[in-house]
Design a protein around this motif. Structure first.
Motif, PDB file in Angstrom:
ATOM      1  N   THR A  23      28.669 -68.098  -7.898  1.00  0.00           N
ATOM      2  CA  THR A  23      27.518 -68.936  -7.583  1.00  0.00           C
ATOM      3  C   THR A  23      27.770 -69.626  -6.260  1.00  0.00           C
ATOM      4  O   THR A  23      28.799 -70.287  -6.080  1.00  0.00           O
ATOM      5  CB  THR A  23      27.284 -69.976  -8.683  1.00  0.00           C
ATOM      6  OG1 THR A  23      27.056 -69.293  -9.914  1.00  0.00           O
ATOM      7  CG2 THR A  23      26.061 -70.824  -8.359  1.00  0.00           C
ATOM      8  N   SER A  25      26.503 -72.121  -2.964  1.00  0.00           N
ATOM      9  CA  SER A  25      25.660 -73.258  -2.594  1.00  0.00           C
ATOM     10  C   SER A  25      26.102 -73.807  -1.255  1.00  0.00           C
ATOM     11  O   SER A  25      27.217 -73.539  -0.795  1.00  0.00           O
ATOM     12  CB  SER A  25      25.735 -74.354  -3.664  1.00  0.00           C
ATOM     13  OG  SER A  25      27.045 -74.850  -3.788  1.00  0.00           O
ATOM     14  N   THR A  28      22.882 -70.801   3.562  1.00  0.00           N
ATOM     15  CA  THR A  28      22.522 -69.394   3.358  1.00  0.00           C
ATOM     16  C   THR A  28      23.585 -68.513   3.992  1.00  0.00           C
ATOM     17  O   THR A  28      24.284 -68.929   4.935  1.00  0.00           O
ATOM     18  CB  THR A  28      21.152 -69.080   3.977  1.00  0.00           C
ATOM     19  OG1 THR A  28      21.197 -69.416   5.369  1.00  0.00           O
ATOM     20  CG2 THR A  28      20.053 -69.894   3.299  1.00  0.00           C
ATOM     21  N   TRP A  51      23.097 -59.976   2.155  1.00  0.00           N
ATOM     22  CA  TRP A  51      22.313 -60.792   1.241  1.00  0.00           C
ATOM     23  C   TRP A  51      20.936 -60.199   0.994  1.00  0.00           C
ATOM     24  O   TRP A  51      20.336 -60.409  -0.053  1.00  0.00           O
ATOM     25  CB  TRP A  51      22.187 -62.229   1.756  1.00  0.00           C
ATOM     26  CG  TRP A  51      21.656 -63.135   0.695  1.00  0.00           C
ATOM     27  CD1 TRP A  51      20.465 -63.786   0.684  1.00  0.00           C
ATOM     28  CD2 TRP A  51      22.301 -63.451  -0.544  1.00  0.00           C
ATOM     29  NE1 TRP A  51      20.327 -64.504  -0.488  1.00  0.00           N
ATOM     30  CE2 TRP A  51      21.430 -64.308  -1.256  1.00  0.00           C
ATOM     31  CE3 TRP A  51      23.530 -63.090  -1.128  1.00  0.00           C
ATOM     32  CZ2 TRP A  51      21.755 -64.824  -2.517  1.00  0.00           C
ATOM     33  CZ3 TRP A  51      23.834 -63.600  -2.371  1.00  0.00           C
ATOM     34  CH2 TRP A  51      22.966 -64.458  -3.056  1.00  0.00           C
ATOM     35  N   ARG A  70      23.336 -58.950  -6.539  1.00  0.00           N
ATOM     36  CA  ARG A  70      23.080 -60.390  -6.390  1.00  0.00           C
ATOM     37  C   ARG A  70      21.734 -60.753  -6.967  1.00  0.00           C
ATOM     38  O   ARG A  70      20.859 -59.911  -7.121  1.00  0.00           O
ATOM     39  CB  ARG A  70      23.172 -60.816  -4.916  1.00  0.00           C
ATOM     40  CG  ARG A  70      21.856 -60.697  -4.113  1.00  0.00           C
ATOM     41  CD  ARG A  70      21.589 -59.321  -3.660  1.00  0.00           C
ATOM     42  NE  ARG A  70      20.401 -59.222  -2.866  1.00  0.00           N
ATOM     43  CZ  ARG A  70      19.231 -58.814  -3.337  1.00  0.00           C
ATOM     44  NH1 ARG A  70      19.099 -58.534  -4.627  1.00  0.00           N
ATOM     45  NH2 ARG A  70      18.179 -58.715  -2.543  1.00  0.00           N
ATOM     46  N   ASN A  72      19.003 -63.376  -5.964  1.00  0.00           N
ATOM     47  CA  ASN A  72      18.632 -64.338  -4.923  1.00  0.00           C
ATOM     48  C   ASN A  72      18.088 -65.633  -5.499  1.00  0.00           C
ATOM     49  O   ASN A  72      18.274 -66.702  -4.937  1.00  0.00           O
ATOM     50  CB  ASN A  72      17.621 -63.731  -3.974  1.00  0.00           C
ATOM     51  CG  ASN A  72      18.289 -62.873  -2.917  1.00  0.00           C
ATOM     52  OD1 ASN A  72      19.501 -62.885  -2.772  1.00  0.00           O
ATOM     53  ND2 ASN A  72      17.495 -62.113  -2.191  1.00  0.00           N
ATOM     54  N   THR A  75      20.954 -67.502  -6.454  1.00  0.00           N
ATOM     55  CA  THR A  75      22.008 -67.468  -5.423  1.00  0.00           C
ATOM     56  C   THR A  75      23.352 -67.118  -6.033  1.00  0.00           C
ATOM     57  O   THR A  75      24.363 -67.787  -5.785  1.00  0.00           O
ATOM     58  CB  THR A  75      22.086 -68.795  -4.636  1.00  0.00           C
ATOM     59  OG1 THR A  75      22.435 -69.860  -5.516  1.00  0.00           O
ATOM     60  CG2 THR A  75      20.766 -69.095  -3.954  1.00  0.00           C
TER      61      THR A  75
END
Length: 125
Positions: A23, A25, A28, A51, A70, A72, A75
């Protein structure tokens, strides 16, 4: 502050499966990846993904067995590991970069900018 938090490691028998999660954070990223380090060994590249999801790259030893993906919305990045072997035993690290472009060979050789603390995967024979 950038944070990458891995989860999902554990003990599994050879031939089994695990799914690692990371995860992210704080900002971006342009690409994220997984690396691993076995006891007494150097860190090695496992897989990376842009990404956007358009690009993926794997080290040869995991091709056909591991899948990077992934979510999105959350995230979150995943590493689905199937047909695990004892030689897959290692601490697995999530990594990410904000640098523009897609440079899998660069990531494989030099790593990425941000790192998680790792999660241990142990595959018993």
């Amino acid at each position: 502050q950038v944070q990458l938090v891995e989860s999902g490691g554990g003990l599994v028998q050879a031939g089994g499966s695990l799914r690692l999660s990371c995860t992210a954070s704080g900002r971006t990223f342009s690409a994220m990846g997984w690396f691993r380090q076995a006891p007494g060994e150097e860190r090695e590249f496992v897989a990376a993904m842009s990404w956007s999801g358009d690009n993926t790259h794997y080290t040869d030893s995991v091709k056909g067995r591991f899948t990077i993906s992934r979510d999105n919305v959350k995230t979150t990045m995943y590493l689905q590991m199937n047909s695990l072997k004892p030689e897959d035993t290692a601490v697995y690290y999530c990594a990410a970069t904000g640098a523009s472009g897609w440079e899998p060979r660069y990531y494989a050789q030099f790593g990425m900018d941000y790192w998680g603390k790792g999660t241990l995967v142990t595959v018993s024979s």
